[in-house]
Each structure stands twice: as C-alpha cells, then as structure tokens.
Design a protein around this motif. Structure first.
Motif, PDB file in Angstrom:
ATOM      1  N   LYS A 224       0.835  -1.201   0.000  1.00 28.60           N
ATOM      2  CA  LYS A 224       0.000   0.000   0.000  1.00 28.60           C
ATOM      3  C   LYS A 224       0.869   1.250   0.000  1.00 28.60           C
ATOM      4  O   LYS A 224       0.602   2.206  -0.731  1.00 28.60           O
ATOM      5  CB  LYS A 224      -0.919  -0.002   1.223  1.00 28.60           C
ATOM      6  CG  LYS A 224      -1.865   1.187   1.281  1.00 28.60           C
ATOM      7  CD  LYS A 224      -2.771   1.103   2.492  1.00 28.60           C
ATOM      8  CE  LYS A 224      -3.705   2.316   2.556  1.00 28.60           C
ATOM      9  NZ  LYS A 224      -4.583   2.259   3.765  1.00 28.60           N
ATOM     10  N   SER A 225       1.929   1.231   0.800  1.00 28.32           N
ATOM     11  CA  SER A 225       2.835   2.379   0.861  1.00 28.32           C
ATOM     12  C   SER A 225       3.574   2.542  -0.451  1.00 28.32           C
ATOM     13  O   SER A 225       3.736   3.655  -0.959  1.00 28.32           O
ATOM     14  CB  SER A 225       3.830   2.205   2.011  1.00 28.32           C
ATOM     15  OG  SER A 225       4.743   3.270   2.055  1.00 28.32           O
ATOM     16  N   PHE A 226       4.018   1.421  -1.052  1.00 29.89           N
ATOM     17  CA  PHE A 226       4.731   1.489  -2.319  1.00 29.89           C
ATOM     18  C   PHE A 226       3.842   2.047  -3.417  1.00 29.89           C
ATOM     19  O   PHE A 226       4.292   2.804  -4.279  1.00 29.89           O
ATOM     20  CB  PHE A 226       5.237   0.101  -2.717  1.00 29.89           C
ATOM     21  CG  PHE A 226       5.907   0.078  -4.057  1.00 29.89           C
ATOM     22  CD1 PHE A 226       7.233   0.454  -4.179  1.00 29.89           C
ATOM     23  CD2 PHE A 226       5.212  -0.284  -5.199  1.00 29.89           C
ATOM     24  CE1 PHE A 226       7.860   0.454  -5.414  1.00 29.89           C
ATOM     25  CE2 PHE A 226       5.823  -0.287  -6.437  1.00 29.89           C
ATOM     26  CZ  PHE A 226       7.153   0.083  -6.544  1.00 29.89           C
ATOM     27  N   SER A 227       2.564   1.682  -3.385  1.00 30.78           N
ATOM     28  CA  SER A 227       1.623   2.113  -4.415  1.00 30.78           C
ATOM     29  C   SER A 227       1.028   3.474  -4.112  1.00 30.78           C
ATOM     30  O   SER A 227       0.033   3.875  -4.722  1.00 30.78           O
ATOM     31  CB  SER A 227       0.487   1.080  -4.554  1.00 30.78           C
ATOM     32  OG  SER A 227       1.019  -0.191  -4.809  1.00 30.78           O
ATOM     33  N   TYR A 228       1.638   4.190  -3.169  1.00 31.58           N
ATOM     34  CA  TYR A 228       1.168   5.517  -2.758  1.00 31.58           C
ATOM     35  C   TYR A 228       0.907   6.392  -3.977  1.00 31.58           C
ATOM     36  O   TYR A 228       1.740   6.523  -4.859  1.00 31.58           O
ATOM     37  CB  TYR A 228       2.239   6.167  -1.881  1.00 31.58           C
ATOM     38  CG  TYR A 228       2.002   7.619  -1.521  1.00 31.58           C
ATOM     39  CD1 TYR A 228       1.186   7.960  -0.449  1.00 31.58           C
ATOM     40  CD2 TYR A 228       2.601   8.642  -2.248  1.00 31.58           C
ATOM     41  CE1 TYR A 228       0.982   9.281  -0.114  1.00 31.58           C
ATOM     42  CE2 TYR A 228       2.396   9.965  -1.919  1.00 31.58           C
ATOM     43  CZ  TYR A 228       1.588  10.275  -0.843  1.00 31.58           C
ATOM     44  OH  TYR A 228       1.387  11.584  -0.521  1.00 31.58           O
ATOM     45  N   PRO A 234       4.495  18.276  -4.506  1.00 31.81           N
ATOM     46  CA  PRO A 234       5.407  17.468  -3.692  1.00 31.81           C
ATOM     47  C   PRO A 234       5.114  17.631  -2.205  1.00 31.81           C
ATOM     48  O   PRO A 234       4.566  18.645  -1.774  1.00 31.81           O
ATOM     49  CB  PRO A 234       6.785  18.019  -4.056  1.00 31.81           C
ATOM     50  CG  PRO A 234       6.537  19.408  -4.545  1.00 31.81           C
ATOM     51  CD  PRO A 234       5.192  19.377  -5.203  1.00 31.81           C
ATOM     52  N   ALA A 235       5.471  16.628  -1.433  1.00 34.28           N
ATOM     53  CA  ALA A 235       5.262  16.665   0.020  1.00 34.28           C
ATOM     54  C   ALA A 235       6.475  16.042   0.691  1.00 34.28           C
ATOM     55  O   ALA A 235       7.214  15.257   0.084  1.00 34.28           O
ATOM     56  CB  ALA A 235       3.984  15.912   0.396  1.00 34.28           C
ATOM     57  N   ALA A 242      10.746   4.592   2.818  1.00 33.04           N
ATOM     58  CA  ALA A 242      10.388   4.221   1.447  1.00 33.04           C
ATOM     59  C   ALA A 242      11.334   3.140   0.917  1.00 33.04           C
ATOM     60  O   ALA A 242      10.904   2.219   0.220  1.00 33.04           O
ATOM     61  CB  ALA A 242      10.435   5.453   0.548  1.00 33.04           C
ATOM     62  N   ILE A 243      12.608   3.242   1.262  1.00 27.69           N
ATOM     63  CA  ILE A 243      13.577   2.221   0.831  1.00 27.69           C
ATOM     64  C   ILE A 243      13.257   0.884   1.497  1.00 27.69           C
ATOM     65  O   ILE A 243      13.261  -0.170   0.850  1.00 27.69           O
ATOM     66  CB  ILE A 243      15.010   2.674   1.169  1.00 27.69           C
ATOM     67  CG1 ILE A 243      15.414   3.860   0.283  1.00 27.69           C
ATOM     68  CG2 ILE A 243      15.997   1.521   0.991  1.00 27.69           C
ATOM     69  CD1 ILE A 243      16.696   4.542   0.715  1.00 27.69           C
ATOM     70  N   HIS A 273       7.968  13.808  -4.742  1.00 27.55           N
ATOM     71  CA  HIS A 273       6.831  12.997  -5.179  1.00 27.55           C
ATOM     72  C   HIS A 273       7.170  11.555  -4.813  1.00 27.55           C
ATOM     73  O   HIS A 273       7.909  10.872  -5.547  1.00 27.55           O
ATOM     74  CB  HIS A 273       6.597  13.151  -6.683  1.00 27.55           C
ATOM     75  CG  HIS A 273       6.145  14.516  -7.088  1.00 27.55           C
ATOM     76  ND1 HIS A 273       4.823  14.903  -7.069  1.00 27.55           N
ATOM     77  CD2 HIS A 273       6.839  15.602  -7.503  1.00 27.55           C
ATOM     78  CE1 HIS A 273       4.715  16.159  -7.477  1.00 27.55           C
ATOM     79  NE2 HIS A 273       5.933  16.603  -7.742  1.00 27.55           N
ATOM     80  N   LEU A 274       6.642  11.075  -3.707  1.00 27.05           N
ATOM     81  CA  LEU A 274       7.085   9.791  -3.156  1.00 27.05           C
ATOM     82  C   LEU A 274       6.783   8.624  -4.089  1.00 27.05           C
ATOM     83  O   LEU A 274       7.589   7.699  -4.211  1.00 27.05           O
ATOM     84  CB  LEU A 274       6.437   9.557  -1.789  1.00 27.05           C
ATOM     85  CG  LEU A 274       6.877   8.285  -1.062  1.00 27.05           C
ATOM     86  CD1 LEU A 274       8.382   8.280  -0.851  1.00 27.05           C
ATOM     87  CD2 LEU A 274       6.148   8.154   0.271  1.00 27.05           C
ATOM     88  N   GLY A 275       5.617   8.637  -4.734  1.00 23.97           N
ATOM     89  CA  GLY A 275       5.277   7.535  -5.626  1.00 23.97           C
ATOM     90  C   GLY A 275       6.295   7.363  -6.739  1.00 23.97           C
ATOM     91  O   GLY A 275       6.676   6.242  -7.085  1.00 23.97           O
TER      92      GLY A 275
END
Length: 389
Positions: A224-228, A234-235, A242-243, A273-275
């Motif tokens: 779920k976090s990876f598919s953010y 940007p935030a 994330a790694i 942009h984390l995604g």
C-alpha cells in the motif's frame, strides 16, 4: 538576430514592423512551409485579433507580449500554440522588428501524456511483477497460519473432551462411583488428550499464527505504501522508510540471488513525489538483482543513505559483473537495454533520470567490470534546485 533565432529549438520568425516575415528558422519552416509572407496569414482567422500587438507602444516599456492562437501547418491543419512577441527597438526608441516564438502546446501536451503513459505502464508492469512475488511471499505465512488453525481446532476438541470428563467426575452421582474410579477416568482422558504435548504446542501455534498474520499485514502495508498515489504537489516524506518498503515488496525478486544490506543514515524528510521515487528505488533494486542472476555465488546489494549539505544522497550498489564504460551513459537513454528480449523494456533508467530531473536532482553511475556497479541519487532536501553528481 538571425543567428539567435536559428539557435531556438521552437518555431521562430523575425518580422518587420508591419508583420511581414523577414526570417524563418528551420523548425518554423519545416512546420509551416511559409516564409516571406505576412505572419498573420498563418493564424486561424478567429484568432487574429488575439495576436495583434500595439506597435506604437511596443518600445515605451519593452516586454514580450504573450498570446495563444492556432497556426496552420503544411498539411493545412491547425494546432494551438503559445506565442511570444518580443519587440526589437533601436537606440532612439523606434520599433525595428518583432521576434515571434511559437511553442506547440498540443505537442508538449502529447509529450507529457506519452511520458505519463510510459511511467504508468512501467508502474503497472512493476506492480504485476511484484504482485506475483507478494502472492508467493504471503502464501508461506498463510499456509502455516492455516496449519496452526487446524491444529488448534483439533486441540480444542481434545481439551473439550477432557473438560467434559472432568465435569462428569466432579458431578454429584447417585451411583456407587468412588474417587479412585473418578481419578482413573480423568487420568485416562488426560493420557488420550496428551495434555503435556498440548500445553507446549498450543502457545507455540498461537505465537506462530500471530507472527504469520503480522507478516502478511506487513507485506500489505508495504504494498500500500509502495503504491502511494502522489498528489500534484510534492510533500515531505521519509525516504529511509520508502527504501525499507521497496525492499519488502521486492523481496521475492531478490532473495534467490542476493542479500540486501541496508546502511541508512539519519535523513530529514525530503520534499518529493514519493510515488515516483518508490518506482526509481524499485527499478534500481530489481536491476541490481538481475545483474547478479548469473553470478556463480550469492551476491550482495548494498543500499545506503546520507545527507550532503542541502542534498540527500542515496546509493544502490551491487557486486555484479559491472557495466562496460562505453555504454555507461547510454543506459539512461529510452529503450536502451542489455537484457535479453522479453526481459526489459529499456524504460526503467530513462524514467529514473526523468524523475530525478523533475525533482531538481540527479542520477549517476560508477561501475568497474568484474567488481560491480553503483548508482548515486542526489535529491534536494527542501525541493527542486540544481544538485549535480
């Protein structure tokens, strides 16, 4: 002035004060096929009024005039352009020429759509590949949770049977059942239930089941976090987390060929942009694993993070075969791949570079044949700016 216009990559014209074209650069000529005619003759009739400039006032406060209009192409179709009109003024304040530069809005939009579609296609490919791996990863804990649940169901029946014997032995009776007989029946029931075994194995089964459900929950949270889904803005985000998430969701891609060593330093949250960065991390991790596939012994992938002034620096390195020096810069070009047909699209590193440039960062590579490869990512901690490798 003509030399300057020739260097501009967009359609560029130099016109007289009255609007006649006196110079057309190569992109403009290729696009419209026009030169020497009035510039307005290329504009859609409904848009002419929007592109008429006040020549009398142009040099009072020289500034570019911006407008949008449809321009006729060589095939006689029209496309919408963003156009700037910049006055060229003499020393005495007279208007001498206009420099007109047109940017194809629809072409830029198509390029952006193509980039987004390529990015989405890569993400869908990655998610499909990861889903198969995650299904395998989830299957193992689900199996022993299922096995333990069936064991607990059988243990419950055995314990219930034992409890019913205890109740019968303790219940008032009108018959002549002495205490020795009652004790004998209870001991026989305990022997049948194997009470010592159950006393040890039931807590173990519960503990293993809780561990398995937490493992599944962890995988689901990581996916779920990876598919953010990124917002348009940007935030600030925790790149170390994330790694870790990427390593978790890609475990099945890596575990058969390499061990992953994390050396994550203290990083402040980074504006990003984390995604998009999740996708970059995944591409680099899977590429490293692919590079180690044919290694005779088990490989190692090392991921580190640290701060360097205003930048966050993240390194992905492997002890694989390395990349030949003559193709090290080509690996970032779209569709370039060294993988066999069907195993790579050649888009992963190209999109990684595009993502890093979008963040005002950079991606570089260092590689030695026979020793391994290292990719270095540099990201401005507080947002887009120029950060070089």
């Amino acid at each position: 002035m003509a030399a300057l216009a020739a260097a501009v990559p967009h359609g560029t014209w130099v016109t007289s004060v009255t609007g006649d074209i006196v110079y057309t650069n190569a992109p403009a000529l290729q696009y419209t096929g026009r030169q020497g005619s009035p510039w307005e003759s290329m504009v859609h009739p409904d848009d002419i009024e929007t592109v008429r400039c006040d020549s009398a006032a142009a040099c009072l406060e020289p500034a570019a005039y911006l407008a949008e209009c449809r321009i006729e192409r060589t095939d006689r179709s029209y496309r919408r352009h963003s156009v700037s009109f910049t006055p060229v003024c003499a020393d005495d304040g007279r208007l001498e020429h206009w420099i007109v530069i047109a940017t194809d809005i629809e072409k830029d939009a198509e390029a952006r759509r193509a980039e987004v579609e390529a990015s989405h296609a890569l993400k869908l490919e990655s998610l499909g590949r990861l889903s198969a791996g995650l299904a395998h990863e989830i299957n193992t804990p689900i199996q022993f949770v299922g096995d333990n649940t069936r064991f607990l169901a059988e243990a419950y029946r055995d314990m219930l049977d034992l409890l019913l014997v205890y109740r019968a032995c303790m219940a008032p009776t009108t018959g002549e059942v002495n205490w020795d007989e009652r004790i004998r029946r209870a001991q026989e029931a305990e022997l049948k239930a194997d009470i010592e075994y159950l006393a040890i194995e039931i807590p173990n089964a519960v503990s293993q089941s809780l561990e398995g459900t937490e493992r599944v929950a962890s995988l689901v949270r990581s996916m779920k976090s990876f598919s953010y889904k990124d917002s348009t803005e940007p935030a600030y985000a925790d790149l170390n987390e994330a790694i870790r998430t990427t390593v978790t969701v890609a475990r099945n891609e890596v575990k058969y060929v390499a061990d992953v060593a994390l050396h994550l330093g203290e990083l402040p949250d980074v504006r990003c942009h984390l995604g998009d960065l999740n996708q970059v991390f995944l591409n680099l991790l899977v590429n490293a694993a692919d590079a180690l596939t044919d290694k005779d012994e088990r490989g190692e992938i090392r991921i580190s993070s640290e701060t360097d002034g205003p930048a966050a620096v993240i390194r992905f390195s492997d002890n694989g075969p390395g990349i030949p020096e003559d193709i090290q810069q080509s690996i970032f070009e779209p569709f370039f791949t060294t993988k066999e047909i069907g195993k790579g699209t050649g888009q992963g590193l190209a999109l990684a570079r595009a993502v890093m440039e979008k963040h005002g960062g950079s991606i570089g590579v260092r590689s030695v044949i026979g020793e391994g490869t290292e990719f270095i990512l540099r990201l401005p901690i507080d947002g887009k700016q120029n950060v070089s490798v």
